[in-house]
Design a protein around this motif. Structure first.
Motif, PDB file in Angstrom:
ATOM      1  N   ASP A 101       0.819  -1.083   0.149  1.00  9.12           N
ATOM      2  CA  ASP A 101      -0.111   0.106  -0.092  1.00  9.12           C
ATOM      3  C   ASP A 101       1.049   1.219  -0.138  1.00  9.12           C
ATOM      4  N   ASN A 102       2.226   1.285   0.297  1.00 11.97           N
ATOM      5  CA  ASN A 102       3.066   2.205   0.342  1.00 11.97           C
ATOM      6  C   ASN A 102       4.058   2.044  -0.551  1.00 11.97           C
ATOM      7  N   ALA A 103       3.573   1.569  -1.911  1.00  8.85           N
ATOM      8  CA  ALA A 103       4.506   1.474  -2.736  1.00  8.85           C
ATOM      9  C   ALA A 103       5.217   2.689  -3.265  1.00  8.85           C
ATOM     10  N   ALA A 104       6.174   2.826  -4.100  1.00  4.27           N
ATOM     11  CA  ALA A 104       7.014   3.869  -4.332  1.00  4.27           C
ATOM     12  C   ALA A 104       6.092   4.707  -5.621  1.00  4.27           C
ATOM     13  N   SER A 105       5.538   3.787  -6.352  1.00  3.29           N
ATOM     14  CA  SER A 105       5.089   4.263  -7.383  1.00  3.29           C
ATOM     15  C   SER A 105       3.650   3.416  -7.713  1.00  3.29           C
ATOM     16  N   GLU A 106       2.657   4.078  -8.355  1.00  2.00           N
ATOM     17  CA  GLU A 106       1.382   3.430  -8.791  1.00  2.00           C
ATOM     18  C   GLU A 106       1.959   2.289  -9.981  1.00  2.00           C
ATOM     19  N   ASN A 107       1.032   1.710 -10.320  1.00  3.60           N
ATOM     20  CA  ASN A 107       1.043   0.679 -11.271  1.00  3.60           C
ATOM     21  C   ASN A 107       1.495   1.343 -12.733  1.00  3.60           C
ATOM     22  N   GLU A 108       0.655   2.421 -13.071  1.00  6.73           N
ATOM     23  CA  GLU A 108       0.697   3.038 -14.068  1.00  6.73           C
ATOM     24  C   GLU A 108       2.019   3.645 -14.296  1.00  6.73           C
TER      25      GLU A 108
END
Length: 113
Positions: A101-108
């Protein structure tokens, strides 16, 4: 415990305390968590609606009822507040920081066009 780990733990606790204003012994409110993810996690483009934040908080804090009970010790009224209001404890905060949930970037953002 290494000096590095102790320093990191101290920094994370200070970061948590920086945003925990309303219930400092219990955790972050939805609004405080929203301020944290906007300022510290660069969620400016992400969905920061209350319902979304509450879902994330619940996901990371559902096992921490005992922590909240310990945190307020002899103040049962604060524990009642903690059980009625969605609050993200320090343990839940750490869980969020380690999660996807705290990923450095979104999937896109992970794809090169």
């Amino acid at each position: 415990m290494s000096v590095y780990i102790k320093c990191l733990c101290s920094q994370l606790l200070e970061l948590f305390k920086k945003y925990t204003k309303a219930y400092p012994n219990l955790g972050l409110t939805v609004e405080e968590f929203g301020d944290f993810v906007t300022e510290e996690c660069s969620w400016k483009r992400r969905d920061c609606r209350t319902a979304t934040l509450q879902k994330i908080m619940l996901n990371h804090d559902h096992h921490h009822k005992s922590f909240k009970k310990y945190a307020v010790k002899d103040k049962p009224s604060e524990f009642e507040v903690a059980m009625k209001k969605p609050l993200l404890s320090y343990a839940g905060f750490l869980s969020f920081l380690r999660s996807s949930d705290n990923a450095a970037s979104e999937n896109e953002d992970r794809f090169i066009l």
